[in-house]
Design an enzyme around this catalytic site. Sequence first.
Site, PDB file in Angstrom:
ATOM      1  N   ASN A   1       0.869  -1.177   0.000  1.00  0.00           N
ATOM      2  CA  ASN A   1       0.000   0.000   0.000  1.00  0.00           C
ATOM      3  C   ASN A   1       0.907   1.229   0.000  1.00  0.00           C
ATOM      4  O   ASN A   1       1.519   1.543   1.017  1.00  0.00           O
ATOM      5  CB  ASN A   1      -0.888  -0.026   1.267  1.00  0.00           C
ATOM      6  CG  ASN A   1      -1.671   1.262   1.438  1.00  0.00           C
ATOM      7  OD1 ASN A   1      -1.797   2.064   0.507  1.00  0.00           O
ATOM      8  ND2 ASN A   1      -2.206   1.470   2.633  1.00  0.00           N
ATOM      9  N   TRP A   2       0.979   1.892  -1.151  1.00  0.00           N
ATOM     10  CA  TRP A   2       1.903   3.036  -1.270  1.00  0.00           C
ATOM     11  C   TRP A   2       1.370   4.279  -0.560  1.00  0.00           C
ATOM     12  O   TRP A   2       2.078   5.255  -0.433  1.00  0.00           O
ATOM     13  CB  TRP A   2       2.134   3.368  -2.741  1.00  0.00           C
ATOM     14  CG  TRP A   2       2.929   2.352  -3.497  1.00  0.00           C
ATOM     15  CD1 TRP A   2       3.380   1.135  -3.033  1.00  0.00           C
ATOM     16  CD2 TRP A   2       3.386   2.455  -4.853  1.00  0.00           C
ATOM     17  NE1 TRP A   2       4.080   0.486  -4.023  1.00  0.00           N
ATOM     18  CE2 TRP A   2       4.095   1.273  -5.148  1.00  0.00           C
ATOM     19  CE3 TRP A   2       3.265   3.427  -5.843  1.00  0.00           C
ATOM     20  CZ2 TRP A   2       4.680   1.050  -6.393  1.00  0.00           C
ATOM     21  CZ3 TRP A   2       3.839   3.210  -7.087  1.00  0.00           C
ATOM     22  CH2 TRP A   2       4.542   2.025  -7.360  1.00  0.00           C
ATOM     23  N   LYS A   3       0.111   4.261  -0.189  1.00  0.00           N
ATOM     24  CA  LYS A   3      -0.545   5.442   0.400  1.00  0.00           C
ATOM     25  C   LYS A   3      -0.322   6.654  -0.523  1.00  0.00           C
ATOM     26  O   LYS A   3      -0.244   6.478  -1.727  1.00  0.00           O
ATOM     27  CB  LYS A   3      -0.019   5.706   1.809  1.00  0.00           C
ATOM     28  CG  LYS A   3      -0.002   4.451   2.670  1.00  0.00           C
ATOM     29  CD  LYS A   3       0.154   4.756   4.116  1.00  0.00           C
ATOM     30  CE  LYS A   3       0.358   3.463   4.875  1.00  0.00           C
ATOM     31  NZ  LYS A   3       0.048   3.557   6.275  1.00  0.00           N
TER      32      LYS A   3
ATOM     33  N   HIS B   1      -9.500   0.900   4.881  1.00  0.00           N
ATOM     34  CA  HIS B   1      -8.212   1.133   5.555  1.00  0.00           C
ATOM     35  C   HIS B   1      -8.450   2.075   6.733  1.00  0.00           C
ATOM     36  O   HIS B   1      -9.263   2.997   6.646  1.00  0.00           O
ATOM     37  CB  HIS B   1      -7.200   1.732   4.564  1.00  0.00           C
ATOM     38  CG  HIS B   1      -5.806   1.732   5.124  1.00  0.00           C
ATOM     39  ND1 HIS B   1      -5.396   2.664   6.054  1.00  0.00           N
ATOM     40  CD2 HIS B   1      -4.756   0.899   4.931  1.00  0.00           C
ATOM     41  CE1 HIS B   1      -4.135   2.400   6.387  1.00  0.00           C
ATOM     42  NE2 HIS B   1      -3.725   1.336   5.722  1.00  0.00           N
TER      43      HIS B   1
ATOM     44  N   GLU C   1      -6.902   4.503   7.832  1.00  0.00           N
ATOM     45  CA  GLU C   1      -6.713   5.935   7.543  1.00  0.00           C
ATOM     46  C   GLU C   1      -7.952   6.518   6.857  1.00  0.00           C
ATOM     47  O   GLU C   1      -8.256   7.702   6.997  1.00  0.00           O
ATOM     48  CB  GLU C   1      -5.441   6.130   6.701  1.00  0.00           C
ATOM     49  CG  GLU C   1      -4.193   5.929   7.561  1.00  0.00           C
ATOM     50  CD  GLU C   1      -2.973   5.416   6.824  1.00  0.00           C
ATOM     51  OE1 GLU C   1      -2.929   5.479   5.585  1.00  0.00           O
ATOM     52  OE2 GLU C   1      -2.038   4.944   7.511  1.00  0.00           O
TER      53      GLU C   1
ATOM     54  N   GLU D   1      -5.204  -5.252  10.581  1.00  0.00           N
ATOM     55  CA  GLU D   1      -4.217  -4.195  10.753  1.00  0.00           C
ATOM     56  C   GLU D   1      -4.488  -3.430  12.052  1.00  0.00           C
ATOM     57  O   GLU D   1      -5.292  -2.490  12.067  1.00  0.00           O
ATOM     58  CB  GLU D   1      -4.298  -3.207   9.590  1.00  0.00           C
ATOM     59  CG  GLU D   1      -4.025  -3.815   8.240  1.00  0.00           C
ATOM     60  CD  GLU D   1      -3.457  -2.778   7.292  1.00  0.00           C
ATOM     61  OE1 GLU D   1      -2.327  -2.970   6.850  1.00  0.00           O
ATOM     62  OE2 GLU D   1      -4.124  -1.767   7.022  1.00  0.00           O
TER      63      GLU D   1
ATOM     64  N   GLY E   1       2.450   2.192  10.614  1.00  0.00           N
ATOM     65  CA  GLY E   1       3.357   3.316  10.447  1.00  0.00           C
ATOM     66  C   GLY E   1       4.070   3.735  11.725  1.00  0.00           C
ATOM     67  O   GLY E   1       4.683   4.797  11.782  1.00  0.00           O
TER      68      GLY E   1
ATOM     69  N   SER F   1       3.480  -2.159  10.134  1.00  0.00           N
ATOM     70  CA  SER F   1       4.941  -2.076  10.270  1.00  0.00           C
ATOM     71  C   SER F   1       5.664  -3.377   9.947  1.00  0.00           C
ATOM     72  O   SER F   1       6.663  -3.700  10.593  1.00  0.00           O
ATOM     73  CB  SER F   1       5.328  -1.591  11.673  1.00  0.00           C
ATOM     74  OG  SER F   1       4.846  -0.288  11.887  1.00  0.00           O
TER      75      SER F   1
HETATM   76  C1  PEP Z   1      -0.757   0.018   5.864  1.00  0.00           C
HETATM   77  O1  PEP Z   1      -0.844   1.173   5.523  1.00  0.00           O
HETATM   78  O2  PEP Z   1      -1.650  -0.759   5.506  1.00  0.00           O
HETATM   79  C2  PEP Z   1       0.381  -0.407   6.676  1.00  0.00           C
HETATM   80  C3  PEP Z   1       0.360  -1.603   7.195  1.00  0.00           C
HETATM   81  O3  PEP Z   1       1.400   0.491   6.838  1.00  0.00           O
HETATM   82  P1  PEP Z   1       2.845   0.228   7.531  1.00  0.00           P
HETATM   83  O4  PEP Z   1       3.379  -1.057   6.975  1.00  0.00           O
HETATM   84  O5  PEP Z   1       3.670   1.411   7.150  1.00  0.00           O
HETATM   85  O6  PEP Z   1       2.600   0.125   8.995  1.00  0.00           O
END
Ligand code: PEP
Length: 246
Positions: free
Chosen positions: A9-11, A95, A97, A167, A173, A208
């Site tokens: 997931n590049w966000k 997600h 976010e 998640e 993050g 992460s």
């Molecule tokens: C995500 O955005 O789905 C995610 C898991 O991010 P990160 O790996 O940076 O924690």
Amino acid sequence: MRRPIVIGNWKMNGDYAANRELLSGLVEQWTGVHQAEVAVCPPFVYLAQAAELLENTNIGFGSQDISKQASGAYTGEVSGPMLSDVGCRYALVGHSERREYHGETSQLVAEKFQAALDNGLIPVLCVGESLEDREAGKTFDVVGAQLLAVIEHCGLAGVAKGIIAYEPIWAIGTGKTATPEMAQDVHSYIREVMGPEGDSVRILYGGSVKPDSAEGLFGQKDIDGALVGGASLNADDFVAICRAAE
Ligand code: PEP
């Protein structure tokens, strides 16, 4: 037998030049036949670039969101038919976010999940608890409620056509990964909620994930791969995680 899958997931990161470098690095390192399925989710505006650079490779791509509507006066939205048209195979839905910064409710997430299914996309449903929820012992309640909203709307068989990503919000993050055992507990609970479909649905862990934490997580029996944010922006790290999934 559940095929492992790792999705990046590049966000809201990238530009033409950086994406080209990242995607060519991935394509170079991920040739041949693999047990694991691999995909990236770039921002909407770069999906066409991903389609071009990933053509005839074994790396798929998807979107980070999807509209519940198919077309019409919905300024700023991107629909399922458009995502299919550009070649997406997956669509992330719910997600944390999006739930947090865009007020997405579980009901809306369920409608987006259905919109993805209706357009031949594989929805990747993100669920997870906050630190406050975990500390209050509410992890299963929160994750269960997020999942049940989608089951009620799409049916168990509908949800099983997608992928579920657990998640924990406190791990996204932040550099804090859930221990393999913590993740396994929740994955096993999700399979239980999925009832007869529990054995076949793929459940990814996200939060992460880095090359050095991937192997321990993937060693758990109910963890079928990962949804990777930060580490998916580096070709070497992302490929190392993909290899660990095999
Ligand atoms: C995500 O955005 O789905 C995610 C898991 O991010 P990160 O790996 O940076 O924690």
